[in-house]
Design an enzyme around this catalytic site. Structure first.
Site, PDB file in Angstrom:
ATOM      1  N   GLU A  11       8.354  -4.689  -5.196  1.00  0.00           N
ATOM      2  CA  GLU A  11       9.098  -5.579  -4.320  1.00  0.00           C
ATOM      3  C   GLU A  11       8.141  -6.714  -3.945  1.00  0.00           C
ATOM      4  O   GLU A  11       7.022  -6.452  -3.510  1.00  0.00           O
ATOM      5  CB  GLU A  11       9.533  -4.815  -3.056  1.00  0.00           C
ATOM      6  CG  GLU A  11      10.394  -5.683  -2.182  1.00  0.00           C
ATOM      7  CD  GLU A  11      10.872  -5.014  -0.905  1.00  0.00           C
ATOM      8  OE1 GLU A  11      10.618  -3.814  -0.696  1.00  0.00           O
ATOM      9  OE2 GLU A  11      11.502  -5.744  -0.113  1.00  0.00           O
ATOM     10  N   ARG A  44       1.918  10.172  -5.690  1.00  0.00           N
ATOM     11  CA  ARG A  44       1.192   8.961  -5.345  1.00  0.00           C
ATOM     12  C   ARG A  44      -0.291   9.152  -5.498  1.00  0.00           C
ATOM     13  O   ARG A  44      -0.806  10.255  -5.311  1.00  0.00           O
ATOM     14  CB  ARG A  44       1.419   8.619  -3.867  1.00  0.00           C
ATOM     15  CG  ARG A  44       2.581   7.758  -3.645  1.00  0.00           C
ATOM     16  CD  ARG A  44       2.698   7.345  -2.191  1.00  0.00           C
ATOM     17  NE  ARG A  44       3.904   6.566  -2.122  1.00  0.00           N
ATOM     18  CZ  ARG A  44       3.934   5.240  -2.021  1.00  0.00           C
ATOM     19  NH1 ARG A  44       2.835   4.547  -1.885  1.00  0.00           N
ATOM     20  NH2 ARG A  44       5.079   4.597  -2.045  1.00  0.00           N
ATOM     21  N   LYS A  84       1.197  -1.105   2.846  1.00  0.00           N
ATOM     22  CA  LYS A  84       1.258  -2.563   2.979  1.00  0.00           C
ATOM     23  C   LYS A  84       1.248  -2.975   4.441  1.00  0.00           C
ATOM     24  O   LYS A  84       0.667  -3.989   4.799  1.00  0.00           O
ATOM     25  CB  LYS A  84       2.547  -3.092   2.331  1.00  0.00           C
ATOM     26  CG  LYS A  84       2.369  -3.497   0.872  1.00  0.00           C
ATOM     27  CD  LYS A  84       3.675  -4.070   0.339  1.00  0.00           C
ATOM     28  CE  LYS A  84       3.950  -3.572  -1.071  1.00  0.00           C
ATOM     29  NZ  LYS A  84       5.345  -3.593  -1.454  1.00  0.00           N
TER      30      LYS A  84
HETATM   31  P1  ATP Z   1       3.802   0.345   0.000  1.00  0.00           P
HETATM   32  O1  ATP Z   1       4.176   1.686   0.548  1.00  0.00           O
HETATM   33  O2  ATP Z   1       2.344   0.083  -0.037  1.00  0.00           O
HETATM   34  O3  ATP Z   1       4.570  -0.770   0.611  1.00  0.00           O
HETATM   35  P2  ATP Z   1       5.714   0.452  -2.019  1.00  0.00           P
HETATM   36  O4  ATP Z   1       5.982   1.679  -2.771  1.00  0.00           O
HETATM   37  O5  ATP Z   1       6.654   0.182  -0.920  1.00  0.00           O
HETATM   38  O6  ATP Z   1       4.230   0.422  -1.520  1.00  0.00           O
HETATM   39  P3  ATP Z   1       6.647  -1.268  -4.097  1.00  0.00           P
HETATM   40  O7  ATP Z   1       6.443  -2.721  -4.296  1.00  0.00           O
HETATM   41  O8  ATP Z   1       8.013  -0.774  -3.834  1.00  0.00           O
HETATM   42  O9  ATP Z   1       5.682  -0.846  -2.910  1.00  0.00           O
HETATM   43  O10 ATP Z   1       5.977  -0.439  -5.280  1.00  0.00           O
HETATM   44  C1  ATP Z   1       6.134  -0.705  -6.642  1.00  0.00           C
HETATM   45  C2  ATP Z   1       5.882   0.544  -7.408  1.00  0.00           C
HETATM   46  O11 ATP Z   1       4.564   1.016  -7.179  1.00  0.00           O
HETATM   47  C3  ATP Z   1       6.831   1.649  -7.001  1.00  0.00           C
HETATM   48  O12 ATP Z   1       7.350   2.237  -8.165  1.00  0.00           O
HETATM   49  C4  ATP Z   1       5.962   2.587  -6.216  1.00  0.00           C
HETATM   50  O13 ATP Z   1       6.430   3.882  -6.304  1.00  0.00           O
HETATM   51  C5  ATP Z   1       4.601   2.395  -6.882  1.00  0.00           C
HETATM   52  N1  ATP Z   1       3.506   2.743  -5.980  1.00  0.00           N
HETATM   53  C6  ATP Z   1       3.245   2.225  -4.771  1.00  0.00           C
HETATM   54  N2  ATP Z   1       2.203   2.829  -4.199  1.00  0.00           N
HETATM   55  C7  ATP Z   1       1.766   3.776  -5.063  1.00  0.00           C
HETATM   56  C8  ATP Z   1       0.715   4.756  -5.049  1.00  0.00           C
HETATM   57  N3  ATP Z   1      -0.104   4.874  -4.010  1.00  0.00           N
HETATM   58  N4  ATP Z   1       0.575   5.557  -6.135  1.00  0.00           N
HETATM   59  C9  ATP Z   1       1.392   5.432  -7.181  1.00  0.00           C
HETATM   60  N5  ATP Z   1       2.398   4.550  -7.256  1.00  0.00           N
HETATM   61  C10 ATP Z   1       2.596   3.720  -6.215  1.00  0.00           C
HETATM   62 MG    MG Z   2       8.605   0.322  -1.311  1.00  0.00          MG
END
Ligand code: ATP
Ligand code: MG
Length: 596
Positions: free
Chosen positions: A62, A297, A307
């Site tokens: 996102e 994760r 984030k």
């Molecule tokens: P955050 O929690 O930091 O905001 P998010 O998952 O909301 O991260 P996205 O932009 O939605 O951020 O993530 C893009 C992709 O990266 C998603 O498929 C998410 O599952 C993956 N991702 C995010 N953080 C991790 C992590 N710590 N380990 C593995 N994959 C991750």
């Molecule tokens: Mg997310």
């Protein structure tokens, strides 16, 4: 403080995703797929030829912030698996939430994925997509669901909807709007779309089962009314799809085979399948449909990856920005000097499993050292300088101004990189802690009466020091021991126990060196509801005025070096220039972390 080892993850990690892809390829479930050359509905893909990609995966960020090292895990996994199995990985912006998304983040994400070494082009086609390009289809699908009695417009307040959803032990109860006819719902949905209802006045919900044991199936919301300007579609829409509705559709339109996501989406999988199966039944999508699989994760010790918390560090001024070299963002890590290769190696080393993993930060540092050891040219640098005066220099060399040319290999195992040239003179900078007026037991460097070798130079014998009124050493004094020039016959006849690094005062290159260290003192900074601000490392950044070997005046932007004895350094991509040289410490030579 515990010493961290990196051995526990060195063994080949399990990766259950590989196993399941191999199983799918063997069974041929995906082999009949057709691809229209770009994302599209059933008709579009059925008109195309067989899909040239054996599998399709996607990385779907996102665009609401900068990518961090956790995202690197997902990037390496999705692009890596596609590469390994003759597939294609799409870079897709999941931009369905206009309030938090910006073009700045889109650009930064593209640059970060590229920097990591991945590419979304295949056979000349760019597979860079935006979920917002699918808004028309998503709306069409919503009308189709309404027409089939599978969705309805609910005008309860958010409060009422929450109250009637039930919980883990209690089934939900039906909304009074649940029994509206398809025709009524269609009119209402169009009014939502056309801006005739206020923000929050209604939502479109799937009609599934308010008593489902899986709360995600209790008539989840599909669309909401939100007057917000979208960074790509502007004000064209005042209704936006919910993530849980949008994501499966994005996957299906792009012909994704394996939709890998993190564990927290496991409970969403039944809805993912419900939605796509119904849209296929209604003729909008062509089977075989994408399937969702969850993996754990990646968390790294000593950092936070949420984030929201990273944003707090930036907004509160704890760090200088998203690309501060202490930030676990890919921009921060790049600026700090982590190589893309080291991050990929760390991601691979962490495998893929069904549980969230905590990886020791030392694993990443180990990957970095392994990458830089064979590449980074060596150099001498004095980071905490004190002047060493060679009192008999004029006597030995005929003039106090004489400079002895010295050389050293750019890399000890890579003769093809050539030799570094620098001078030795009557005055040199040495590390302050290489001198001790009263040596502790086992101290073999400079102290009165002791001999050491100036590396690549010659042997000197310490005669004492000069101190200021406060007792602070301002100069160290020594005498050259004749016939000990490195590289000349018999130079090692005088045995010494210590060798020290140095830079001649005459040709030293003055530079700012920034010694970075971990941002937090605790392995799990945000564990157990702790405010991560309480465990900030007060020594995460130290700026020093250093003297470097003269050859470093030519250092290019983003160039790595190993400063002998000190560790790996990189020229700062933002602040370094020939006029204002700035070198960042990436990491020390060994894992010597101890909390303050
Ligand atoms: P955050 O929690 O930091 O905001 P998010 O998952 O909301 O991260 P996205 O932009 O939605 O951020 O993530 C893009 C992709 O990266 C998603 O498929 C998410 O599952 C993956 N991702 C995010 N953080 C991790 C992590 N710590 N380990 C593995 N994959 C991750
Ligand atoms: Mg997310």
């Amino acid at each position: 403080m515990a010493h961290h080892t990196s051995t526990n993850t060195a063994a080949a990690p399990g990766n259950f995703l590989r196993t399941l892809i191999e199983r799918d390829l063997e069974s041929g479930v995906w082999s009949q797929r057709r691809f229209g050359g770009s994302p599209g509905d059933a008709a579009h893909h059925l008109a195309g030829g067989p899909d040239p990609a054996r599998i399709r995966t996607r990385f779907p960020p996102e665009p609401n912030g900068y990518l961090h090292v956790g995202h690197a895990k997902a990037i390496c996994l999705n692009f890596g698996l596609a590469q390994a199995y003759g597939g294609v990985c799409h870079l897709r912006f999941d931009d369905t939430n206009p309030e938090k998304e910006e073009q700045e983040y889109v650009d930064a994400i593209i640059e970060a994925v590229r920097w990591l070494g991945f590419d979304w082009h295949s056979n000349g086609t760019s597979h860079l997509y935006f979920a917002s390009d699918y808004f028309d289809f998503m709306y069409r699908a919503a009308e189709a669901l309404v027409g089939a009695g599978l969705a309805y417009v609910d005008e309860q307040s958010a409060e009422q909807m929450r109250a009637t959803r039930g919980d883990f032990n209690t089934p939900g109860s039906d909304s009074p709007f649940r029994q509206r006819t398809a025709d009524e719902n269609l009119i209402r949905l169009r009014q939502m779309r056309d801006g005739e209802l206020d923000d929050g006045a209604a939502v479109l919900r799937a009609r599934i089962d308010m008593a489902s044991p899986n709360i995600n199936l209790r008539d989840p919301a599909l669309y909401r009314i939100k007057r917000a300007t979208h960074h790509r579609t502007g004000d064209r829409w005042c209704i936006y799809p919910m993530y849980t509705y949008a994501h499966p559709i994005e996957d299906a339109l792009e012909n994704i085979t394996h939709s890998f996501c993190t564990l927290e989406f496991e409970d969403q999988r039944p809805f993912y399948d419900w939605l796509l199966e119904n849209l296929a039944r209604l003729g909008l999508l062509a089977p075989p449909l994408p399937r969702q699989f969850e993996f754990g994760r990646l968390n790294l010790s000593y950092i936070v990856t949420s984030k929201r918390k990273l944003r707090a560090l930036v907004e509160e001024g704890t760090v200088s920005g998203w690309d501060d070299p202490r930030m676990p963002t890919l921009f921060g890590m790049r600026r700090r000097g982590y190589t893309a290769q080291s991050i990929r190696a760390m991601a691979d080393a962490s495998g893929a499993s069904k549980t969230n993993i905590w990886l020791d930060y030392a694993v990443l540092e180990g990957c970095l050292r392994a990458d830089l050891e064979g590449q980074a040219p060596r150099a001498m640098a004095v980071l905490d300088p004190v002047k060493l005066v060679l009192q008999n220099w004029a006597e030995v060399y005929g003039s106090a101004d004489h400079l002895e040319p010295c050389q050293a290999p750019a890399h000890p195992q890579r003769p093809e990189l050539g030799q570094r040239q620098f001078a030795l003179g009557a005055e040199v900078w040495i590390e302050r802690d290489d001198f001790a007026e009263l040596p502790a037991k086992g101290f073999f460097r400079l102290f009165p009466g002791n001999k050491v070798r100036l590396k690549y130079g010659l042997v000197v014998e310490c005669t004492g020091c000069i101190k200021d009124e406060a007792g602070h050493v301002t100069q160290v004094l020594a005498r050259v021991v004749p016939d000990t020039r490195s590289g000349t016959p018999g130079s090692d006849a005088v045995k010494v126990k210590g060798t020290i690094t140095w830079v001649a005062v005459a040709d030293a290159h003055a530079a700012t060196v920034v010694l970075y260290d971990r941002l937090f003192t605790e392995a799990q900074p945000d564990a157990a509801q702790r405010d991560f601000r309480e465990v900030l490392n007060p020594r995460s950044k130290a700026v020093v005025s250093a003297f470097l070997e003269p050859g470093l005046a030519q250092a290019a932007a983003e160039q790595h070096f190993q400063f002998e004895r000190h560790g790996y350094f990189i020229t700062d991509r933002v602040e370094h220039s020939a006029a204002t040289p700035v070198f960042n410490r990436v990491t020390t030579l060994r894992d010597g972390w101890a909390a303050p």
